[in-house]
Scaffold this motif. Structure first.
Motif, PDB file in Angstrom:
ATOM      1  N   LEU A 130      42.973  50.077  20.222  1.00  0.00           N
ATOM      2  CA  LEU A 130      42.112  50.386  21.360  1.00  0.00           C
ATOM      3  C   LEU A 130      41.505  49.076  21.838  1.00  0.00           C
ATOM      4  O   LEU A 130      40.762  48.434  21.091  1.00  0.00           O
ATOM      5  CB  LEU A 130      41.018  51.369  20.938  1.00  0.00           C
ATOM      6  N   LEU A 131      41.824  48.663  23.044  1.00  0.00           N
ATOM      7  CA  LEU A 131      41.285  47.423  23.597  1.00  0.00           C
ATOM      8  C   LEU A 131      39.947  47.708  24.262  1.00  0.00           C
ATOM      9  O   LEU A 131      39.851  48.530  25.170  1.00  0.00           O
ATOM     10  CB  LEU A 131      42.255  46.812  24.607  1.00  0.00           C
ATOM     11  N   VAL A 132      38.908  47.025  23.770  1.00  0.00           N
ATOM     12  CA  VAL A 132      37.553  47.228  24.282  1.00  0.00           C
ATOM     13  C   VAL A 132      37.100  45.962  25.001  1.00  0.00           C
ATOM     14  O   VAL A 132      36.847  44.939  24.368  1.00  0.00           O
ATOM     15  CB  VAL A 132      36.566  47.561  23.141  1.00  0.00           C
ATOM     16  N   PRO A 133      37.006  46.006  26.325  1.00  0.00           N
ATOM     17  CA  PRO A 133      36.480  44.848  27.050  1.00  0.00           C
ATOM     18  C   PRO A 133      34.953  44.828  26.998  1.00  0.00           C
ATOM     19  O   PRO A 133      34.306  45.869  27.109  1.00  0.00           O
ATOM     20  CB  PRO A 133      36.974  45.072  28.485  1.00  0.00           C
ATOM     21  N   VAL A 134      34.404  43.642  26.790  1.00  0.00           N
ATOM     22  CA  VAL A 134      32.955  43.466  26.788  1.00  0.00           C
ATOM     23  C   VAL A 134      32.628  42.352  27.776  1.00  0.00           C
ATOM     24  O   VAL A 134      33.271  41.296  27.764  1.00  0.00           O
ATOM     25  CB  VAL A 134      32.418  43.098  25.385  1.00  0.00           C
ATOM     26  N   LYS A 135      31.645  42.601  28.609  1.00  0.00           N
ATOM     27  CA  LYS A 135      31.182  41.596  29.569  1.00  0.00           C
ATOM     28  C   LYS A 135      29.738  41.254  29.260  1.00  0.00           C
ATOM     29  O   LYS A 135      28.933  42.142  28.967  1.00  0.00           O
ATOM     30  CB  LYS A 135      31.309  42.120  30.997  1.00  0.00           C
ATOM     31  N   VAL A 136      29.423  39.971  29.320  1.00  0.00           N
ATOM     32  CA  VAL A 136      28.062  39.508  29.077  1.00  0.00           C
ATOM     33  C   VAL A 136      27.563  38.809  30.341  1.00  0.00           C
ATOM     34  O   VAL A 136      28.261  37.958  30.910  1.00  0.00           O
ATOM     35  CB  VAL A 136      27.980  38.572  27.854  1.00  0.00           C
ATOM     36  N   TYR A 137      26.348  39.168  30.744  1.00  0.00           N
ATOM     37  CA  TYR A 137      25.732  38.633  31.954  1.00  0.00           C
ATOM     38  C   TYR A 137      24.445  37.906  31.595  1.00  0.00           C
ATOM     39  O   TYR A 137      23.761  38.273  30.643  1.00  0.00           O
ATOM     40  CB  TYR A 137      25.391  39.771  32.925  1.00  0.00           C
ATOM     41  N   ASN A 138      24.086  36.915  32.406  1.00  0.00           N
ATOM     42  CA  ASN A 138      22.780  36.275  32.235  1.00  0.00           C
ATOM     43  C   ASN A 138      21.746  37.059  33.038  1.00  0.00           C
ATOM     44  O   ASN A 138      22.078  38.073  33.670  1.00  0.00           O
ATOM     45  CB  ASN A 138      22.834  34.787  32.610  1.00  0.00           C
ATOM     46  N   SER A 139      20.509  36.590  33.036  1.00  0.00           N
ATOM     47  CA  SER A 139      19.427  37.294  33.747  1.00  0.00           C
ATOM     48  C   SER A 139      19.587  37.264  35.262  1.00  0.00           C
ATOM     49  O   SER A 139      18.947  38.037  35.960  1.00  0.00           O
ATOM     50  CB  SER A 139      18.066  36.704  33.372  1.00  0.00           C
ATOM     51  N   ARG A 140      20.448  36.386  35.757  1.00  0.00           N
ATOM     52  CA  ARG A 140      20.730  36.332  37.198  1.00  0.00           C
ATOM     53  C   ARG A 140      21.905  37.242  37.564  1.00  0.00           C
ATOM     54  O   ARG A 140      22.404  37.199  38.677  1.00  0.00           O
ATOM     55  CB  ARG A 140      20.993  34.885  37.608  1.00  0.00           C
ATOM     56  N   ASP A 141      22.340  38.060  36.598  1.00  0.00           N
ATOM     57  CA  ASP A 141      23.452  38.997  36.751  1.00  0.00           C
ATOM     58  C   ASP A 141      24.781  38.287  37.030  1.00  0.00           C
ATOM     59  O   ASP A 141      25.662  38.834  37.686  1.00  0.00           O
ATOM     60  CB  ASP A 141      23.148  40.044  37.827  1.00  0.00           C
TER      61      ASP A 141
END
Length: 158
Positions: A130-141
């Motif tokens: 199962l491929l799980v994509p994760v995205k990380v954003y800073n406080s400026r989105d």
């Protein structure tokens, strides 16, 4: 979909308590102590979705004063793992991380918000990656980090 996982039941109970997200996050870090190093706050958990916030603090900085690469990997694995645990039918299946591919897109000099999200499969196979994509954003989105985490999902032995 099958009945809610025990993790989702605990999440739901915590939502009715004062500081429920904080309490749930502390419980997760007690169960899996390594995640405590980043002091995450789980902000949402459903089948197919998990999000968390990690505050920008010196304890997770690298030598140039930005959030360390491994702290980014840590929050990605946390969100992916919680989401998969909340999604995979616990009575019939189990899972374990198998691999992770990451992309560092920019330095992180603010708090970070991680989101793991998948479309819930209509059927769970005997064995599957199962491929799980994760995205990380800073406080400026701004998107600053991505991870593709492969979870090995198998049917439990009867």
């Amino acid at each position: 979909m099958s009945s809610p996982s025990s993790l989702l039941k605990i999440w739901t109970k915590c939502q009715s308590l004062p500081k429920g997200n904080w309490l749930f996050s502390k419980a997760v870090c007690f169960k899996a102590p390594y995640f405590g190093s980043i002091k995450p706050l789980i902000t949402n958990l459903t089948a197919g979705h998990c999000s968390a916030i990690v505050k920008n603090r010196r304890a997770i900085h690298n030598h140039i004063g930005t959030i360390h690469a491994i702290a980014q990997c840590n929050v990605a694995e946390l969100c992916a793992g919680l989401m998969v645990d909340a999604t995979v039918p616990a009575k019939t299946h189990r899972w374990i991380p198998k691999g992770m591919t990451v992309n560092y897109l920019a330095k992180i000099d603010t708090d970070m918000r991680a989101v793991a999200q998948i479309d819930v499969p209509s059927e769970w196979l005997e064995k599957q990656d199962l491929l799980v994509p994760v995205k990380v954003y800073n406080s400026r989105d701004e998107l600053v980090f991505t991870a593709d985490i492969t979870m090995y999902v198998t049917a439990k032995k009867r």
